[in-house]
Scaffold this motif. Structure first.
Motif, PDB file in Angstrom:
ATOM      1  N   PRO A  31     -14.065   5.046   2.287  1.00 27.61           N
ATOM      2  CA  PRO A  31     -12.621   4.674   1.553  1.00 27.61           C
ATOM      3  C   PRO A  31     -11.697   4.078   2.708  1.00 27.61           C
ATOM      4  N   ARG A  32     -12.543   3.722   3.708  1.00 25.36           N
ATOM      5  CA  ARG A  32     -11.663   3.327   4.836  1.00 25.36           C
ATOM      6  C   ARG A  32     -11.556   1.543   4.415  1.00 25.36           C
ATOM      7  N   ASN A  33     -12.669   1.070   3.532  1.00 22.39           N
ATOM      8  CA  ASN A  33     -12.576  -0.247   3.034  1.00 22.39           C
ATOM      9  C   ASN A  33     -11.995  -0.495   2.105  1.00 22.39           C
ATOM     10  N   ALA A  34     -10.886   0.349   1.464  1.00 24.67           N
ATOM     11  CA  ALA A  34     -10.138   0.407   0.280  1.00 24.67           C
ATOM     12  C   ALA A  34      -9.072  -0.780   0.823  1.00 24.67           C
ATOM     13  N   PRO A  35      -8.898  -1.543  -0.355  1.00 25.28           N
ATOM     14  CA  PRO A  35      -8.043  -2.787  -0.189  1.00 25.28           C
ATOM     15  C   PRO A  35      -6.634  -2.356  -0.151  1.00 25.28           C
ATOM     16  N   GLY A  36      -5.593  -2.873   0.758  1.00 21.26           N
ATOM     17  CA  GLY A  36      -4.189  -2.654   0.712  1.00 21.26           C
ATOM     18  C   GLY A  36      -3.447  -3.521  -0.161  1.00 21.26           C
ATOM     19  N   TYR A  37      -2.250  -3.320   0.029  1.00 23.58           N
ATOM     20  CA  TYR A  37      -1.216  -4.232  -0.573  1.00 23.58           C
ATOM     21  C   TYR A  37      -1.522  -5.571  -0.519  1.00 23.58           C
ATOM     22  N   SER A  38      -1.355  -5.936   0.871  1.00 26.34           N
ATOM     23  CA  SER A  38      -1.527  -7.248   1.142  1.00 26.34           C
ATOM     24  C   SER A  38      -2.790  -7.983   0.566  1.00 26.34           C
ATOM     25  N   ASP A  39      -4.041  -7.302   0.930  1.00 20.08           N
ATOM     26  CA  ASP A  39      -5.311  -7.624   0.451  1.00 20.08           C
ATOM     27  C   ASP A  39      -5.102  -8.157  -1.000  1.00 20.08           C
ATOM     28  N   ILE A  40      -4.629  -6.972  -1.839  1.00 19.14           N
ATOM     29  CA  ILE A  40      -4.604  -7.222  -3.403  1.00 19.14           C
ATOM     30  C   ILE A  40      -3.639  -8.373  -3.745  1.00 19.14           C
ATOM     31  N   ARG A  41      -2.427  -8.648  -2.938  1.00 19.08           N
ATOM     32  CA  ARG A  41      -1.510  -9.765  -2.996  1.00 19.08           C
ATOM     33  C   ARG A  41      -2.326 -11.037  -2.784  1.00 19.08           C
ATOM     34  N   ASP A  42      -3.140 -10.966  -1.676  1.00 24.51           N
ATOM     35  CA  ASP A  42      -3.865 -12.407  -1.351  1.00 24.51           C
ATOM     36  C   ASP A  42      -4.810 -12.680  -2.363  1.00 24.51           C
ATOM     37  N   ALA A  43      -5.549 -11.624  -2.868  1.00 24.82           N
ATOM     38  CA  ALA A  43      -6.483 -11.867  -3.882  1.00 24.82           C
ATOM     39  C   ALA A  43      -5.880 -12.421  -5.001  1.00 24.82           C
ATOM     40  N   LEU A  44      -4.693 -12.174  -5.816  1.00 23.86           N
ATOM     41  CA  LEU A  44      -4.013 -12.583  -6.749  1.00 23.86           C
ATOM     42  C   LEU A  44      -3.501 -14.066  -6.518  1.00 23.86           C
ATOM     43  N   LYS A  45      -2.923 -14.244  -5.104  1.00 24.64           N
ATOM     44  CA  LYS A  45      -2.155 -15.471  -5.069  1.00 24.64           C
ATOM     45  C   LYS A  45      -3.172 -16.530  -4.748  1.00 24.64           C
ATOM     46  N   HIS A  46      -4.035 -16.319  -3.725  1.00 29.81           N
ATOM     47  CA  HIS A  46      -5.045 -17.403  -3.207  1.00 29.81           C
ATOM     48  C   HIS A  46      -6.437 -17.225  -3.652  1.00 29.81           C
ATOM     49  N   GLY A  47      -6.897 -16.157  -4.443  1.00 27.26           N
ATOM     50  CA  GLY A  47      -8.094 -15.927  -4.883  1.00 27.26           C
ATOM     51  C   GLY A  47      -9.230 -15.477  -3.856  1.00 27.26           C
ATOM     52  N   LYS A  48      -8.428 -14.601  -2.793  1.00 25.05           N
ATOM     53  CA  LYS A  48      -9.558 -14.143  -1.648  1.00 25.05           C
ATOM     54  C   LYS A  48     -10.159 -12.945  -2.215  1.00 25.05           C
ATOM     55  N   PRO A  49     -11.592 -12.682  -1.818  1.00 22.53           N
ATOM     56  CA  PRO A  49     -12.251 -11.732  -2.432  1.00 22.53           C
ATOM     57  C   PRO A  49     -11.680 -10.309  -1.843  1.00 22.53           C
ATOM     58  N   LEU A  50     -11.835  -9.341  -2.507  1.00 22.59           N
ATOM     59  CA  LEU A  50     -11.455  -8.073  -1.970  1.00 22.59           C
ATOM     60  C   LEU A  50     -12.559  -7.156  -1.464  1.00 22.59           C
ATOM     61  N   PRO A  51     -12.279  -6.614  -0.288  1.00 23.11           N
ATOM     62  CA  PRO A  51     -13.163  -5.693   0.201  1.00 23.11           C
ATOM     63  C   PRO A  51     -13.864  -4.635  -0.506  1.00 23.11           C
ATOM     64  N   SER A  52     -15.036  -4.214  -0.401  1.00 23.98           N
ATOM     65  CA  SER A  52     -15.761  -3.469  -1.246  1.00 23.98           C
ATOM     66  C   SER A  52     -15.691  -2.046  -0.638  1.00 23.98           C
ATOM     67  N   GLN A  53     -15.490  -1.226  -1.468  1.00 21.65           N
ATOM     68  CA  GLN A  53     -15.600   0.246  -0.791  1.00 21.65           C
ATOM     69  C   GLN A  53     -17.004   0.710  -0.726  1.00 21.65           C
ATOM     70  N   TRP A  54     -17.773   0.194  -1.697  1.00 24.16           N
ATOM     71  CA  TRP A  54     -19.270   0.626  -1.880  1.00 24.16           C
ATOM     72  C   TRP A  54     -20.035   0.289  -0.490  1.00 24.16           C
TER      73      TRP A  54
END
Length: 92
Positions: A31-54
């Motif tokens: 659960p520590r690798n859960a994407p935060g708000y800024s990670d999700i925003r960057d993924a939507l705006k710039h196409g950056k991959p989200l970190p995996s929780q698995w």
């Protein structure tokens, strides 16, 4: 509710419990690798991959991923073939 339907519902509950067992017993999610708000925003705006929780597959959790895959497979089979299985059980 017929006996076949009760058995199929029980099998579906067992597969759900098995999946939960695999997740908690073999510690498959971090659960520590859960994407935060800024990670999700960057993924939507710039196409950056989200970190995996698995967690990656290694010797300590290989059986857990196998149990989880079997639970998902059996649950899917029961969803699509559960009515036929219930009818088959009710014939006896």
């Amino acid at each position: 509710m017929t006996l076949g339907e009760v058995i199929v519902e029980g099998l579906m509950a067992a597969t759900t419990i098995g999946a939960a067992f695999a997740l908690f017993r073999y510690d498959l999610v971090n659960p520590r690798n859960a994407p935060g708000y800024s990670d999700i925003r960057d993924a939507l705006k710039h196409g950056k991959p989200l970190p995996s929780q698995w967690k990656s597959v290694d010797e300590s959790n290989r059986a857990g991923y196998g149990i989880l895959a079997l639970c998902f497979l059996s649950f899917g089979i029961l969803v699509f073939a559960g009515a036929r299985l219930a009818e088959f059980i009710d014939q006896f």
